[in-house]
Design a protein around this motif. Structure first.
Motif, mmCIF file in Angstrom:
data_model
loop_
_atom_site.group_PDB
_atom_site.id
_atom_site.type_symbol
_atom_site.label_atom_id
_atom_site.label_comp_id
_atom_site.label_asym_id
_atom_site.label_seq_id
_atom_site.Cartn_x
_atom_site.Cartn_y
_atom_site.Cartn_z
ATOM 1 N N ILE A 1 9.054 -5.407 10.438
ATOM 2 C CA ILE A 1 8.803 -5.861 9.045
ATOM 3 C C ILE A 1 7.579 -5.559 8.575
ATOM 4 C CG2 ILE A 1 8.767 -7.924 7.724
ATOM 5 C CD1 ILE A 1 10.791 -9.038 9.440
ATOM 6 N N ASP A 2 6.406 -5.612 9.245
ATOM 7 C CA ASP A 2 5.110 -5.445 8.749
ATOM 8 C C ASP A 2 4.968 -3.874 8.504
ATOM 9 O OD1 ASP A 2 4.443 -7.699 9.097
ATOM 10 O OD2 ASP A 2 3.721 -7.598 10.927
ATOM 11 N N ARG A 3 5.632 -3.021 9.327
ATOM 12 C CA ARG A 3 5.577 -1.687 8.794
ATOM 13 C C ARG A 3 6.275 -1.116 7.672
ATOM 14 N NH1 ARG A 3 6.361 -1.240 14.451
ATOM 15 N NH2 ARG A 3 8.818 -0.509 14.270
ATOM 16 N N LEU A 4 7.546 -1.936 7.684
ATOM 17 C CA LEU A 4 8.363 -1.729 6.304
ATOM 18 C C LEU A 4 7.632 -2.213 5.159
ATOM 19 C CD1 LEU A 4 11.252 -0.814 5.274
ATOM 20 C CD2 LEU A 4 11.898 -3.124 5.858
ATOM 21 N N LYS A 5 7.050 -3.312 4.825
ATOM 22 C CA LYS A 5 6.412 -3.474 3.968
ATOM 23 C C LYS A 5 5.223 -2.594 3.626
ATOM 24 C CE LYS A 5 6.839 -8.489 4.265
ATOM 25 N NZ LYS A 5 6.366 -9.890 4.306
ATOM 26 N N LEU A 6 4.281 -2.031 4.833
ATOM 27 C CA LEU A 6 3.389 -1.037 4.429
ATOM 28 C C LEU A 6 3.991 0.014 3.966
ATOM 29 C CD1 LEU A 6 0.635 -0.211 4.497
ATOM 30 C CD2 LEU A 6 0.814 0.417 6.966
ATOM 31 N N GLN A 7 5.147 0.561 4.593
ATOM 32 C CA GLN A 7 5.649 1.712 3.795
ATOM 33 C C GLN A 7 6.236 1.570 2.561
ATOM 34 O OE1 GLN A 7 9.058 2.863 6.376
ATOM 35 N NE2 GLN A 7 9.747 4.329 4.874
ATOM 36 N N LEU A 8 7.048 0.548 2.224
ATOM 37 C CA LEU A 8 7.197 0.439 0.699
ATOM 38 C C LEU A 8 6.294 0.245 -0.070
ATOM 39 C CD1 LEU A 8 10.321 -2.142 1.596
ATOM 40 C CD2 LEU A 8 10.540 0.307 1.192
ATOM 41 N N ASN A 9 5.160 -0.349 0.250
ATOM 42 C CA ASN A 9 4.106 -0.403 -0.566
ATOM 43 C C ASN A 9 3.458 0.970 -1.052
ATOM 44 O OD1 ASN A 9 3.908 -3.172 -1.287
ATOM 45 N ND2 ASN A 9 2.843 -3.795 0.640
ATOM 46 N N THR A 10 3.493 1.707 0.049
ATOM 47 C CA THR A 10 2.994 3.077 0.047
ATOM 48 C C THR A 10 3.797 4.104 -0.763
ATOM 49 O OG1 THR A 10 2.000 3.041 2.107
ATOM 50 C CG2 THR A 10 2.213 5.360 1.532
ATOM 51 N N GLU A 11 5.215 3.830 -0.831
ATOM 52 C CA GLU A 11 5.988 4.605 -1.532
ATOM 53 C C GLU A 11 5.817 4.247 -3.117
ATOM 54 O OE1 GLU A 11 9.859 3.944 0.447
ATOM 55 O OE2 GLU A 11 9.492 5.126 1.973
ATOM 56 N N ARG A 12 5.681 2.883 -3.228
ATOM 57 C CA ARG A 12 5.613 2.376 -4.504
ATOM 58 C C ARG A 12 4.230 3.129 -5.077
ATOM 59 N NH1 ARG A 12 5.094 -3.848 -5.620
ATOM 60 N NH2 ARG A 12 3.321 -3.490 -4.146
ATOM 61 N N GLU A 13 3.175 3.052 -4.302
ATOM 62 C CA GLU A 13 1.906 3.786 -4.836
ATOM 63 C C GLU A 13 2.013 5.314 -5.030
ATOM 64 O OE1 GLU A 13 -1.079 3.066 -2.117
ATOM 65 O OE2 GLU A 13 -1.158 0.877 -2.531
ATOM 66 N N GLN A 14 2.590 5.954 -4.073
ATOM 67 C CA GLN A 14 2.907 7.458 -4.438
ATOM 68 C C GLN A 14 3.902 7.568 -5.559
ATOM 69 O OE1 GLN A 14 4.679 8.382 -0.491
ATOM 70 N NE2 GLN A 14 2.670 8.962 0.414
ATOM 71 N N ALA A 15 4.940 6.758 -5.646
ATOM 72 C CA ALA A 15 5.702 7.142 -6.950
ATOM 73 C C ALA A 15 4.983 6.559 -8.364
ATOM 74 C CB ALA A 15 6.997 6.091 -6.884
ATOM 75 N N ALA A 16 4.160 5.548 -8.212
ATOM 76 C CA ALA A 16 3.405 5.272 -9.362
ATOM 77 C C ALA A 16 2.309 6.636 -9.616
ATOM 78 C CB ALA A 16 2.635 4.238 -8.899
ATOM 79 N N ALA A 17 1.746 7.158 -8.621
ATOM 80 C CA ALA A 17 0.864 8.245 -8.942
ATOM 81 C C ALA A 17 1.677 9.609 -9.089
ATOM 82 C CB ALA A 17 0.181 8.626 -7.597
ATOM 83 N N LEU A 18 2.980 9.705 -8.892
ATOM 84 C CA LEU A 18 3.620 10.816 -9.409
ATOM 85 C C LEU A 18 4.215 10.421 -10.650
ATOM 86 C CD1 LEU A 18 5.377 13.643 -8.795
ATOM 87 C CD2 LEU A 18 7.221 11.843 -7.953
ATOM 88 N N ASN A 19 4.441 9.351 -10.927
ATOM 89 C CA ASN A 19 5.043 8.840 -12.574
ATOM 90 C C ASN A 19 3.790 9.332 -13.468
ATOM 91 O OD1 ASN A 19 6.912 7.714 -14.249
ATOM 92 N ND2 ASN A 19 5.247 6.272 -14.613
ATOM 93 N N THR A 20 2.500 8.703 -12.943
ATOM 94 C CA THR A 20 1.209 9.260 -13.634
ATOM 95 C C THR A 20 0.937 10.475 -14.039
ATOM 96 O OG1 THR A 20 0.284 6.929 -13.008
ATOM 97 C CG2 THR A 20 -1.027 8.522 -13.998
ATOM 98 N N GLY A 21 1.340 11.413 -12.928
ATOM 99 C CA GLY A 21 1.159 12.792 -13.059
ATOM 100 C C GLY A 21 2.125 13.229 -13.984
#
Length: 383
Positions: A186-206
């Motif tokens: 669960i901890d790894r999943l939360k970290l992964q999902l938060n990372t994916e959210r940050e990556q998606a946000a960065a991609l969207n900003t770009g």
């Protein structure tokens, strides 16, 4: 000497005598003329005149701070917000470009960001599923833990076999390990999902930045001198679409031959003319000397600032200039046609023509300055 010959109708003897005299006179005059030319060729005496030496330069009238505006994406021009002659401020949109590819990328990036935010949020279905699995494992662990405690007590009373005890102990440990593994997952999943959210946000900003590039903006305040595209025209990324520059000042962007480059210095006076300014002659001052030579034109760039600050602000007008290298109000000069290569002149010495070396100074199209080797009383002969 002027000779006047009158022809009449004399007798035959007189006609012959007159013809002979005319022939003799003509031959004598020719011999005298040839002799005179040989002894007295064209000559001049040095004279004192003002002389100015200048270097020719040509170039363009250019606004200060002029820059080119480039398209940052491929697409079609859908709107032109400023035209030639308009004043613009920094950040103002000049024209808009529509890109179907960028629109598709933007939609995909926004969809990916929305999904990532849902997955990483408090009501995330992915995390809820993992928590449900963890809860089931926790319940099983609690049950196996109680069962193991019970079997431990029975073992102390020798009420169960060693095999049954060990089986209960193994079940308890496996449940504990499964619960710990589920918590770590669960901890790894939360970290992964938060990372994916940050990556998606960065991609969207770009992608949004790229989408924003479809709005071509002015980098600084100035005047629009040129819009190179029309509405409905295709544009490629990196293509020049506009030209912007100062709306109050211009300078001369000049080119000088590499042979004259060493003569140019900052602060030298420039005399220039430009058809766009009429037939008047204007003054300028050299403000910058570039050390890079243009390979295509074999020339160096020189910038000059017009003295008249009220000249109309234009871009691209052709200009011709003379950069004043030096001048002297009273110089000893001779015509340039009387000096040979290597700075030598022909003088008459002891009734003989003799070539001597002289030291020269400034030159213009007509005269060359003599620094030493001649004086005002020395006749110079044409070579």
């Amino acid at each position: 000497i002027k000779t006047r010959i009158t022809l009449r109708k004399p007798n035959s003897m007189k006609v012959k005598s007159g013809g002979y005299s005319l022939l003799v006179f003509s031959l004598f005059s020719s011999v005298f003329f040839i002799h005179s030319c040989k002894k007295k060729p064209d000559s001049v005496f040095p004279s004192e005149k003002s002389i100015t030496q200048a270097v020719y330069a040509s170039g363009l009238i250019t606004p200060f701070d002029e820059y080119l505006v480039y398209a940052q994406s491929d697409g079609i021009v859908i709107d032109i917000l400023h035209h030639e002659g308009d004043s613009v401020k920094a950040g103002e949109c000049l024209l808009k470009i529509r890109s179907l590819v960028q629109d598709a990328k933007a939609r995909g990036a926004r969809a990916a960001l929305n999904l990532a935010e849902v997955n990483a949020g408090e009501d995330s279905p992915v995390i809820s599923e993992a928590l449900s699995m963890w809860q089931s494992l926790r319940n099983k662990f609690l049950l196996d833990s109680l069962n193991f405690v019970r079997f431990t007590n029975l073992k102390k009373e020798n009420s169960i076999s060693q095999i049954d005890y060990e089986r209960a102990e193994l079940q308890y440990k496996n449940s504990r390990n499964d619960l710990r593994s589920s918590k770590a997952k669960i901890d790894r999943l939360k970290l992964q999902l938060n990372t994916e959210r940050e990556q998606a946000a960065a991609l969207n900003t770009g992608v949004e930045d790229e989408l924003g590039n479809t709005s071509v903006k002015a980098e600084s305040e100035g005047l629009v001198y040129q819009i190179l595209k029309e509405k409905g025209e295709a544009v490629r990324r990196g293509e020049v679409v506009a030209r912007v520059g100062s709306k109050s000042r211009v300078f001369l962007k000049l080119q000088v031959d590499e042979a004259d480059y060493s003569l140019i210095k900052i602060g030298q006076k420039v005399i220039f003319s430009a058809e766009v300014y009429g037939k008047n002659i204007h003054e300028a001052v050299v403000t910058k000397v570039y050390s890079y030579i243009s390979k295509s034109e074999q020339s160096f760039r020189i910038d000059a600032q017009p003295v008249d600050s009220l000249l109309p602000v234009l871009s691209g007008g052709a200009a011709e200039a003379n950069i004043i290298i030096g001048s002297r109000a009273k110089a000893l000069v001779i015509p340039t046609s009387f000096i040979s290569q290597g700075d030598s002149v022909v003088v008459l010495k002891d009734n003989k023509e003799m070539k001597i070396h002289v030291k020269t100074g400034m030159r213009d199209l007509e005269f060359v300055e003599i620094l030493s080797g001649l004086d005002l009383n020395t006749a110079v002969y044409k070579p």
